[in-house]
Design a protein around this motif. Structure first.
Motif, PDB file in Angstrom:
ATOM      1  N   ILE A  94      34.863  56.085  37.696  1.00  0.00           N
ATOM      2  CA  ILE A  94      35.058  56.866  39.150  1.00  0.00           C
ATOM      3  C   ILE A  94      34.670  58.289  38.891  1.00  0.00           C
ATOM      4  CG2 ILE A  94      36.336  57.682  41.069  1.00  0.00           C
ATOM      5  CD1 ILE A  94      37.745  55.587  40.736  1.00  0.00           C
ATOM      6  N   PRO A  95      34.731  59.425  37.804  1.00  0.00           N
ATOM      7  CA  PRO A  95      34.309  60.823  37.271  1.00  0.00           C
ATOM      8  C   PRO A  95      33.030  60.557  37.524  1.00  0.00           C
ATOM      9  CG  PRO A  95      36.671  60.189  36.499  1.00  0.00           C
ATOM     10  CD  PRO A  95      35.816  58.899  36.947  1.00  0.00           C
ATOM     11  N   ALA A  96      32.615  59.709  36.897  1.00  0.00           N
ATOM     12  CA  ALA A  96      30.800  59.810  36.376  1.00  0.00           C
ATOM     13  C   ALA A  96      30.434  59.192  38.133  1.00  0.00           C
ATOM     14  CB  ALA A  96      30.342  58.911  35.672  1.00  0.00           C
ATOM     15  N   TYR A  97      30.077  58.176  38.431  1.00  0.00           N
ATOM     16  CA  TYR A  97      29.510  57.890  39.662  1.00  0.00           C
ATOM     17  C   TYR A  97      30.899  58.036  40.142  1.00  0.00           C
ATOM     18  CZ  TYR A  97      26.872  56.032  35.420  1.00  0.00           C
ATOM     19  OH  TYR A  97      26.391  55.661  34.263  1.00  0.00           O
ATOM     20  N   GLN A  98      31.147  58.346  40.507  1.00  0.00           N
ATOM     21  CA  GLN A  98      32.426  58.909  41.909  1.00  0.00           C
ATOM     22  C   GLN A  98      32.777  57.044  42.879  1.00  0.00           C
ATOM     23  OE1 GLN A  98      29.676  61.874  43.237  1.00  0.00           O
ATOM     24  NE2 GLN A  98      30.638  63.327  42.667  1.00  0.00           N
ATOM     25  N   LEU A  99      31.811  57.557  45.156  1.00  0.00           N
ATOM     26  CA  LEU A  99      31.995  56.492  45.473  1.00  0.00           C
ATOM     27  C   LEU A  99      31.477  55.674  44.874  1.00  0.00           C
ATOM     28  CD1 LEU A  99      31.686  58.043  49.050  1.00  0.00           C
ATOM     29  CD2 LEU A  99      33.610  57.326  47.880  1.00  0.00           C
ATOM     30  N   THR A 100      30.411  55.391  44.440  1.00  0.00           N
ATOM     31  CA  THR A 100      29.718  53.797  43.993  1.00  0.00           C
ATOM     32  C   THR A 100      30.766  53.398  42.583  1.00  0.00           C
ATOM     33  OG1 THR A 100      28.169  54.601  44.586  1.00  0.00           O
ATOM     34  CG2 THR A 100      27.619  52.777  43.051  1.00  0.00           C
ATOM     35  N   GLY A 101      31.416  54.553  42.050  1.00  0.00           N
ATOM     36  CA  GLY A 101      31.756  53.742  40.805  1.00  0.00           C
ATOM     37  C   GLY A 101      32.906  53.423  41.154  1.00  0.00           C
ATOM     38  N   ALA A 102      33.330  53.509  42.286  1.00  0.00           N
ATOM     39  CA  ALA A 102      34.745  53.010  42.736  1.00  0.00           C
ATOM     40  C   ALA A 102      34.783  51.638  42.988  1.00  0.00           C
ATOM     41  CB  ALA A 102      35.417  53.751  43.056  1.00  0.00           C
ATOM     42  N   ALA A 103      33.485  51.331  43.438  1.00  0.00           N
ATOM     43  CA  ALA A 103      33.000  50.148  43.954  1.00  0.00           C
ATOM     44  C   ALA A 103      33.024  49.161  43.219  1.00  0.00           C
ATOM     45  CB  ALA A 103      31.354  50.354  45.093  1.00  0.00           C
ATOM     46  N   TRP A 104      32.349  49.825  41.924  1.00  0.00           N
ATOM     47  CA  TRP A 104      31.978  49.033  40.607  1.00  0.00           C
ATOM     48  C   TRP A 104      33.006  48.094  40.096  1.00  0.00           C
ATOM     49  CZ3 TRP A 104      27.632  52.215  38.741  1.00  0.00           C
ATOM     50  CH2 TRP A 104      26.198  52.240  39.210  1.00  0.00           C
ATOM     51  N   VAL A 105      34.183  49.410  39.696  1.00  0.00           N
ATOM     52  CA  VAL A 105      35.316  48.872  39.392  1.00  0.00           C
ATOM     53  C   VAL A 105      36.104  47.383  40.152  1.00  0.00           C
ATOM     54  CG1 VAL A 105      37.945  49.609  38.779  1.00  0.00           C
ATOM     55  CG2 VAL A 105      35.914  51.551  38.268  1.00  0.00           C
ATOM     56  N   GLY A 106      36.233  48.035  41.503  1.00  0.00           N
ATOM     57  CA  GLY A 106      36.210  46.699  42.121  1.00  0.00           C
ATOM     58  C   GLY A 106      35.879  45.688  42.322  1.00  0.00           C
ATOM     59  N   LEU A 107      34.414  45.612  41.993  1.00  0.00           N
ATOM     60  CA  LEU A 107      33.684  44.573  41.718  1.00  0.00           C
ATOM     61  C   LEU A 107      34.122  43.556  40.438  1.00  0.00           C
ATOM     62  CD1 LEU A 107      31.304  42.598  42.448  1.00  0.00           C
ATOM     63  CD2 LEU A 107      29.323  43.714  41.439  1.00  0.00           C
ATOM     64  N   ILE A 108      33.624  44.941  39.294  1.00  0.00           N
ATOM     65  CA  ILE A 108      34.064  44.188  37.698  1.00  0.00           C
ATOM     66  C   ILE A 108      35.778  43.619  37.350  1.00  0.00           C
ATOM     67  CG2 ILE A 108      34.807  44.869  35.829  1.00  0.00           C
ATOM     68  CD1 ILE A 108      32.324  47.068  36.029  1.00  0.00           C
ATOM     69  N   VAL A 109      36.564  44.230  38.752  1.00  0.00           N
ATOM     70  CA  VAL A 109      37.684  43.396  38.220  1.00  0.00           C
ATOM     71  C   VAL A 109      38.004  42.080  38.816  1.00  0.00           C
ATOM     72  CG1 VAL A 109      40.272  44.194  38.887  1.00  0.00           C
ATOM     73  CG2 VAL A 109      38.871  45.896  37.796  1.00  0.00           C
ATOM     74  N   ALA A 110      37.447  42.191  39.563  1.00  0.00           N
ATOM     75  CA  ALA A 110      37.185  40.915  40.875  1.00  0.00           C
ATOM     76  C   ALA A 110      36.521  40.064  39.687  1.00  0.00           C
ATOM     77  CB  ALA A 110      36.723  41.141  42.305  1.00  0.00           C
ATOM     78  N   LEU A 111      35.948  40.595  39.335  1.00  0.00           N
ATOM     79  CA  LEU A 111      34.763  38.791  38.654  1.00  0.00           C
ATOM     80  C   LEU A 111      35.795  38.542  37.195  1.00  0.00           C
ATOM     81  CD1 LEU A 111      31.622  40.214  38.983  1.00  0.00           C
ATOM     82  CD2 LEU A 111      32.104  38.552  39.874  1.00  0.00           C
ATOM     83  N   GLY A 112      36.596  39.543  36.542  1.00  0.00           N
ATOM     84  CA  GLY A 112      37.563  39.556  35.600  1.00  0.00           C
ATOM     85  C   GLY A 112      38.559  38.302  36.378  1.00  0.00           C
ATOM     86  N   GLN A 113      39.006  38.854  37.188  1.00  0.00           N
ATOM     87  CA  GLN A 113      40.341  38.166  37.837  1.00  0.00           C
ATOM     88  C   GLN A 113      39.704  36.474  38.165  1.00  0.00           C
ATOM     89  OE1 GLN A 113      41.998  39.492  41.670  1.00  0.00           O
ATOM     90  NE2 GLN A 113      43.202  39.520  40.432  1.00  0.00           N
ATOM     91  N   LEU A 114      38.551  36.842  39.070  1.00  0.00           N
ATOM     92  CA  LEU A 114      38.320  35.043  39.149  1.00  0.00           C
ATOM     93  C   LEU A 114      38.237  34.260  37.779  1.00  0.00           C
ATOM     94  CD1 LEU A 114      36.609  33.422  41.161  1.00  0.00           C
ATOM     95  CD2 LEU A 114      34.744  35.092  40.708  1.00  0.00           C
ATOM     96  N   SER A 115      37.310  35.316  36.640  1.00  0.00           N
ATOM     97  CA  SER A 115      37.368  34.355  35.452  1.00  0.00           C
ATOM     98  C   SER A 115      38.449  33.613  34.919  1.00  0.00           C
ATOM     99  CB  SER A 115      36.320  34.601  34.510  1.00  0.00           C
ATOM    100  OG  SER A 115      34.852  35.813  34.818  1.00  0.00           O
ATOM    101  N   ALA A 116      39.517  34.362  34.434  1.00  0.00           N
ATOM    102  CA  ALA A 116      40.020  34.027  34.508  1.00  0.00           C
ATOM    103  C   ALA A 116      41.351  33.346  35.246  1.00  0.00           C
ATOM    104  CB  ALA A 116      41.480  35.097  34.173  1.00  0.00           C
ATOM    105  N   PHE A 117      41.375  33.395  36.425  1.00  0.00           N
ATOM    106  CA  PHE A 117      41.783  32.141  36.836  1.00  0.00           C
ATOM    107  C   PHE A 117      41.038  31.036  37.078  1.00  0.00           C
ATOM    108  CE2 PHE A 117      43.591  35.131  40.899  1.00  0.00           C
ATOM    109  CZ  PHE A 117      44.794  35.455  40.123  1.00  0.00           C
ATOM    110  N   SER A 118      39.905  31.167  37.364  1.00  0.00           N
ATOM    111  CA  SER A 118      38.907  29.357  37.571  1.00  0.00           C
ATOM    112  C   SER A 118      38.834  29.111  35.492  1.00  0.00           C
ATOM    113  CB  SER A 118      37.462  30.517  37.771  1.00  0.00           C
ATOM    114  OG  SER A 118      37.606  30.716  38.234  1.00  0.00           O
ATOM    115  N   PHE A 119      39.550  30.097  34.618  1.00  0.00           N
ATOM    116  CA  PHE A 119      39.092  29.204  33.851  1.00  0.00           C
ATOM    117  C   PHE A 119      41.410  28.569  33.189  1.00  0.00           C
ATOM    118  CE2 PHE A 119      41.488  29.090  28.944  1.00  0.00           C
ATOM    119  CZ  PHE A 119      40.378  28.408  28.734  1.00  0.00           C
ATOM    120  N   CYS A 120      42.132  29.066  33.964  1.00  0.00           N
ATOM    121  CA  CYS A 120      43.137  28.906  33.910  1.00  0.00           C
ATOM    122  C   CYS A 120      44.046  27.214  34.652  1.00  0.00           C
ATOM    123  CB  CYS A 120      44.473  29.754  34.350  1.00  0.00           C
ATOM    124  SG  CYS A 120      44.764  30.874  33.071  1.00  0.00           S
TER     125      CYS A 120
END
Length: 135
Positions: A94-120
């Motif tokens: 977020i410090p480097a990419y501000q609002l866009t970075g915050a959205a990217w963080v949400g996307l990255i975490v959502a994809l990680g969570q989806l992957s982990a949930f799907s595997f389980c």
């Protein structure tokens, strides 16, 4: 179990695609109408948020399948790891990419969570008794 999960995940995917399509076609106008010009200037961020939301929609249904399969401990671990990942990535991105970075963080975490949930969920479906029918 598997067939229902695939249908629900497909519904989540379709809902997410509809949201991304709506954000890409009318995001700026909707943001301007509802929140004003300041928000409308960030329609690109809104689109990234909607992409992350699309991943979350699918993940919610897969997470519910884990609840049905009584895999509550693994859900707690995944959600805890997601919280820590959100914190860590937010500090870095977020410090480097501000609002866009915050959205990217949400996307990255959502994809990680989806992957982990799907595997389980895949593992849970493999270990379920074949005599159990989930409708």
């Amino acid at each position: 179990f598997r067939n229902l999960l695939l249908k629900l995940a497909g519904f989540g995917f379709a809902l997410g695609c509809a949201g991304v399509l709506a954000a890409s076609l009318a995001g700026r106008a909707v943001l301007g109408l509802l929140y004003g010009a300041e928000y409308a200037r960030h329609a690109d961020v809104f689109l990234w948020v909607m992409v992350g939301a699309a991943a979350n929609y699918i993940g919610y249904f897969v997470g519910y399948a884990l609840t049905v399969a009584r895999r509550l401990g693994v859900q707690a671990a995944i959600l805890s790891a997601s919280t820590l990942a959100t914190l860590g990535l937010s500090v870095l991105v977020i410090p480097a990419y501000q609002l866009t970075g915050a959205a990217w963080v949400g996307l990255i975490v959502a994809l990680g969570q989806l992957s982990a949930f799907s595997f389980c969920a895949w593992r849970a479906a493999r270990t379920m008794s074949p005599g159990i029918r989930w409708h």
